[in-house]
Design an enzyme around this catalytic site. Sequence first.
Site, short mmCIF file in Angstrom:
data_model
loop_
_atom_site.label_atom_id
_atom_site.label_comp_id
_atom_site.label_asym_id
_atom_site.label_seq_id
_atom_site.Cartn_x
_atom_site.Cartn_y
_atom_site.Cartn_z
N GLU A 126 0.80 -1.21 0.00
CA GLU A 126 0.00 0.00 0.00
C GLU A 126 0.84 1.27 0.00
OE1 GLU A 126 -4.03 -1.76 1.96
OE2 GLU A 126 -2.81 -0.48 3.21
N CYS A 151 3.26 8.35 1.77
CA CYS A 151 3.75 7.31 2.68
C CYS A 151 3.94 6.04 1.86
CB CYS A 151 2.71 7.12 3.80
SG CYS A 151 3.12 5.80 4.94
N CYS A 203 6.42 -7.62 6.96
CA CYS A 203 7.56 -7.23 7.80
C CYS A 203 7.84 -8.37 8.77
CB CYS A 203 7.24 -5.95 8.57
SG CYS A 203 8.64 -5.38 9.59
N CYS A 235 6.23 -6.34 15.48
CA CYS A 235 5.86 -5.48 16.60
C CYS A 235 4.42 -5.81 17.01
CB CYS A 235 5.99 -4.01 16.21
SG CYS A 235 7.69 -3.57 15.79
N CYS A 284 1.18 -3.95 15.38
CA CYS A 284 1.25 -3.56 13.97
C CYS A 284 0.64 -4.62 13.07
CB CYS A 284 2.72 -3.32 13.59
SG CYS A 284 2.95 -2.98 11.83
N GLY A 295 6.57 -2.52 6.02
CA GLY A 295 7.95 -2.97 6.00
C GLY A 295 8.90 -2.14 6.83
N GLU A 296 10.07 -2.74 7.09
CA GLU A 296 11.14 -2.05 7.82
C GLU A 296 12.21 -1.65 6.80
OE1 GLU A 296 12.17 -0.79 10.83
OE2 GLU A 296 13.96 -0.41 9.65
N SER A 325 11.64 5.90 8.57
CA SER A 325 11.21 5.48 9.90
C SER A 325 11.70 4.06 10.15
CB SER A 325 9.68 5.52 9.99
OG SER A 325 9.24 5.00 11.22
N SER A 376 10.98 4.43 15.85
CA SER A 376 9.80 3.91 16.54
C SER A 376 10.20 3.42 17.92
CB SER A 376 9.20 2.76 15.72
OG SER A 376 8.70 3.26 14.51
N LEU A 377 10.06 4.30 18.91
CA LEU A 377 10.50 3.95 20.26
C LEU A 377 9.39 3.19 21.00
CD1 LEU A 377 13.00 4.28 22.03
CD2 LEU A 377 12.01 6.37 22.94
N HIS A 378 8.27 3.82 21.17
CA HIS A 378 7.04 3.18 21.69
C HIS A 378 7.07 2.73 23.15
CE1 HIS A 378 5.74 3.48 17.62
NE2 HIS A 378 6.37 2.42 17.18
N ASN A 410 -3.97 2.86 16.11
CA ASN A 410 -5.04 2.55 15.16
C ASN A 410 -5.39 1.08 15.28
OD1 ASN A 410 -5.45 5.08 13.77
ND2 ASN A 410 -3.33 4.82 13.10
N CYS A 459 -1.72 4.97 9.93
CA CYS A 459 -0.51 4.26 10.34
C CYS A 459 -0.83 2.89 10.92
CB CYS A 459 0.17 5.03 11.46
SG CYS A 459 1.44 6.08 10.88
N1 SAH Z 1 8.96 -0.34 10.07
C1 SAH Z 1 9.12 1.05 10.28
C2 SAH Z 1 8.25 1.91 9.39
C3 SAH Z 1 6.83 1.48 9.13
S1 SAH Z 1 5.70 1.61 10.45
C4 SAH Z 1 8.90 1.40 11.72
O1 SAH Z 1 8.44 0.55 12.47
O2 SAH Z 1 9.25 2.51 12.11
C5 SAH Z 1 5.40 3.37 10.61
C6 SAH Z 1 4.94 3.78 12.01
O3 SAH Z 1 3.61 3.29 12.29
C7 SAH Z 1 5.84 3.20 13.08
O4 SAH Z 1 6.14 4.15 14.07
C8 SAH Z 1 4.96 2.11 13.64
O5 SAH Z 1 5.37 1.73 14.91
C9 SAH Z 1 3.61 2.74 13.60
N2 SAH Z 1 2.48 1.81 13.77
C10 SAH Z 1 2.47 0.50 13.47
N3 SAH Z 1 1.27 -0.03 13.77
C11 SAH Z 1 0.51 0.97 14.26
C12 SAH Z 1 -0.84 1.06 14.72
N4 SAH Z 1 -1.64 0.01 14.70
N5 SAH Z 1 -1.29 2.26 15.15
C13 SAH Z 1 -0.47 3.34 15.12
N6 SAH Z 1 0.79 3.33 14.69
C14 SAH Z 1 1.29 2.15 14.26
FE1 SF4 Z 2 7.59 -3.88 10.97
FE2 SF4 Z 2 7.45 -1.27 11.59
FE3 SF4 Z 2 5.29 -2.87 11.80
FE4 SF4 Z 2 7.32 -3.15 13.52
S1 SF4 Z 2 5.98 -1.34 13.30
S2 SF4 Z 2 6.24 -4.82 12.48
S3 SF4 Z 2 9.06 -2.74 12.20
S4 SF4 Z 2 6.35 -2.33 9.94
#
Ligand code: SAH
Ligand code: SF4
Length: 374
Positions: free
Chosen positions: A101, A114, A121, A125, A128, A174-175, A206, A228-230, A305, A348
């Site tokens: 996408e 984006c 991926c 995480c 995600c 993807g990463e 990212s 992406s610290l989280h 989300n 996202c």
């Molecule tokens: N793999 C990379 C880039 C893609 S994800 C990364 O992880 O940074 C882009 C952003 O969306 C990241 O910060 C990711 O953690 C966040 N993200 C993933 N799933 C999400 C969700 N369900 N709600 C909000 N943000 C999310």
């Molecule tokens: Fe992959 Fe980024 Fe999703 Fe983590 S948040 S699973 S690194 S796409």
Amino acid sequence: MTDGTQERINLLGLAPAEMEAFAVGLGEKAFRGRQLLTWLYKRRTGDFDGMTDLGKNFRARLAEVAEIRMPQIVSEHVSADGTRKWLLRAGRSDGREQAIETVFIPELGRGTLCISSQVGCALDCAFCSTGAQGFNRNLTTAEIVGQVWLANDRLGVAADGARAITNIVLMGMGEPLANYKNVLPAMRIFLDDRCFDLSRRRVTLSTSGLVPQIYRLAEDINVALAVSLHAPNDELRNQLVPINRRHPIAELLQACWHYLDAQNGRSITFEYVMLDGVNDQPEHARQLAALLKGHDAKVNLIPFNPFAGSGFRRSAPQAIGYFRDYLNGRGVTATVRRTRGDDIDAACGQLAGRVHDRTTVRLGSKMVSIGVEA
Ligand code: SAH
Ligand code: SF4
């Protein structure tokens, strides 16, 4: 277009220096490569016949060995807020269908695209939906650049000549740092003044924190980095972002500050998804402020989300507001990301795409290969 009988080279995958080498390889002068770049990126010409300042023989040769191929659109969705999402075919060599996408987010004075870097991926995480699908394959450079080419093509140019896409973020599926060798040339094409000509602050990569690749990036290119610290401590981050078990927070932050030093960057954006009752408590805000205080760091709070089966809930607006205000009060600039394109699942982490025959690789206590390709 290819007739399927021979592999043609997709010119969208060639960085500027490679385009010159390609022309030379066909017995032409290097500047023919630069002319090709102009046709591709300035005039957005997708067929060789239209490239009128190239000799007839060269054009005929190009048609034999090369192509300009955009990803194929499976579907296009337009949100009530103007956000657009394309589901694009990312086929496999055995002909089975998969999709990725790409999302365009228009805002006042800018338009952000984006884009995806992989089909699925492997990093898994916890919150995600791309991660939940597992990993299938890396996108090629042509497929990464092709997303921008296609979006440009679909969006057109405004009457005043302004371009629709002013910013590119590698925040789709993807990463990106796990597909380093294809992502780097794509970013060079985004920056190069002969190609998309975007400023380095308008191209954002990212990453969930592949530390060795951040050091490599510091040698190779100057773009905006988002991390992406989280979670503000290793115990929690190990659960939410499993790559943390290999590269814990202290190591990751060191790599981030190194990137800023090496590239003379302004600041790093730390993404922090707000998960109700998980990472959104006052103690987490305190820990996060302590980690980032005094550094060139910004925090972008992302309301979670939700997607089916995720097991998480979005934090309450009050919790998100408290977090933002607490960080700002401690001198750490924090903003809340506005959720866009909700009605078309374009926000996202909702970029589900479609992955078949995934290679699900989990990072358990035993470290296994995660499909990171150098
Ligand atoms: N793999 C990379 C880039 C893609 S994800 C990364 O992880 O940074 C882009 C952003 O969306 C990241 O910060 C990711 O953690 C966040 N993200 C993933 N799933 C999400 C969700 N369900 N709600 C909000 N943000 C999310
Ligand atoms: Fe992959 Fe980024 Fe999703 Fe983590 S948040 S699973 S690194 S796409």
